[in-house]
Design an enzyme around this catalytic site. Sequence first.
Site, short mmCIF file in Angstrom:
data_model
loop_
_atom_site.label_atom_id
_atom_site.label_comp_id
_atom_site.label_asym_id
_atom_site.label_seq_id
_atom_site.Cartn_x
_atom_site.Cartn_y
_atom_site.Cartn_z
N ASP A 84 -0.61 -6.33 30.38
CA ASP A 84 -2.03 -6.70 30.35
C ASP A 84 -2.83 -5.51 30.83
O ASP A 84 -2.94 -5.25 32.02
CB ASP A 84 -2.28 -7.92 31.23
CG ASP A 84 -3.74 -8.35 31.20
OD1 ASP A 84 -4.52 -7.76 30.43
OD2 ASP A 84 -4.10 -9.24 31.97
N ASP A 92 -11.97 -16.14 30.69
CA ASP A 92 -11.33 -14.86 31.01
C ASP A 92 -12.42 -13.94 31.54
O ASP A 92 -13.22 -13.41 30.78
CB ASP A 92 -10.67 -14.26 29.77
CG ASP A 92 -10.11 -12.87 30.05
OD1 ASP A 92 -9.67 -12.64 31.19
OD2 ASP A 92 -10.10 -12.02 29.14
N GLU A 98 -3.20 -13.53 34.82
CA GLU A 98 -3.39 -13.20 33.41
C GLU A 98 -2.07 -13.01 32.65
O GLU A 98 -1.92 -13.53 31.53
CB GLU A 98 -4.28 -11.96 33.30
CG GLU A 98 -5.71 -12.25 33.72
CD GLU A 98 -6.53 -11.00 33.97
OE1 GLU A 98 -5.95 -9.89 33.86
OE2 GLU A 98 -7.73 -11.12 34.28
N LYS A 131 -16.49 -6.75 39.09
CA LYS A 131 -15.24 -7.45 39.40
C LYS A 131 -14.37 -6.62 40.34
O LYS A 131 -13.62 -7.16 41.15
CB LYS A 131 -14.48 -7.77 38.11
CG LYS A 131 -13.18 -8.53 38.33
CD LYS A 131 -12.47 -8.78 37.01
CE LYS A 131 -11.12 -9.44 37.23
NZ LYS A 131 -10.40 -9.65 35.96
#
Length: 342
Positions: free
Chosen positions: A227, A38, A204, A100
């Site tokens: 999420d 993850d 995800e 990211k």
Amino acid sequence: MECDAPMMQIELIITFSIIGFAASKTGSVDTNEVIGIDFGTSFVSVGIFRYGTVEIIPNEYGNRMTPTYALFTETGDCIIGELAYLKTGHNPKTKIYNLKRLLGRTWDDTFVQNLIATVPYDLAYVNNKPYVQVNLGYKTIQFSPEEISAMFLVQMKQLAEQYLHGTIKDAVITVPAYFNDQQRQAVKDASAIAELNVRRLISEPTAAAMATRIHNTEEENMIFVLDLGGGTVDASIIQQYDGLYEAITTVGNTSLGGENFNERVYSQLVNQYIRRTGEKYPYQRIDMQVRRDIERAKRALSSVTETMIEINSIYPGEDFSWKLTREHFNDHCKVVAIFIHA
């Protein structure tokens, strides 16, 4: 709708669910097999599925989540993960985080231009892509977001290899549901640099839904997954039947997450300091220490209604403290409720 607990608590739950699915659906992991990663905006975790249960592999500090921080020293060496996060007193322009969010984006992307104004480190234009630029005094070095992201993936790979006493080549990696093709390809490129073969990229929310049904795939279910991570948020309705999963609808934002809440709290703290003292806020000298304290305070609000952010020696001989309440923090969470309602 208000968020009753800070983002880290929610992110931790989602991380564990995702990793459980990621490794389990590719076969039992021994040596030289498949791990689940993850790769979040704020933290990265690695896990395996063995003996019918999920194992999240701890890092050298015993923590199951590793901060996605990179710190460049004066000698040009790069420290990554927990140690980079914990180190203070270094030039904030040499500590890199939130990478990211830059994956798969071009220099002229509005998000990139806005990010330039909020991060302490420098970004440079290279072939219409944002590169991290670090000035070491005697030389300037540049890295693509994929190259630094690969450092974190290598660290997860090494943790798994030490834990399993063997070589790891394959991985399943989760990505936000709203990552576009360019962003997903950037994750694959980072994995290739880390010498990891990506067996599959999984959204995800879908991975989280599948993790809840590992031992029960017979009944038909409609699952709502929220999420809310460090840098992205996805809300999905997923239909499950006979081991198959289909995302009925998904809304998301790849530019909204726990880091945004940190930034808003940070801005409030700076404003309070200037209002109280009338002095200029010393950004460069204490920036990373304060960001760490804000993250710590956000986690504390999971179990208490208020906490203090204490900054020692904000100037020589001068300390500063500021009370952050859960109610105050929840005011920042309302933007998420607005997003979901929309």
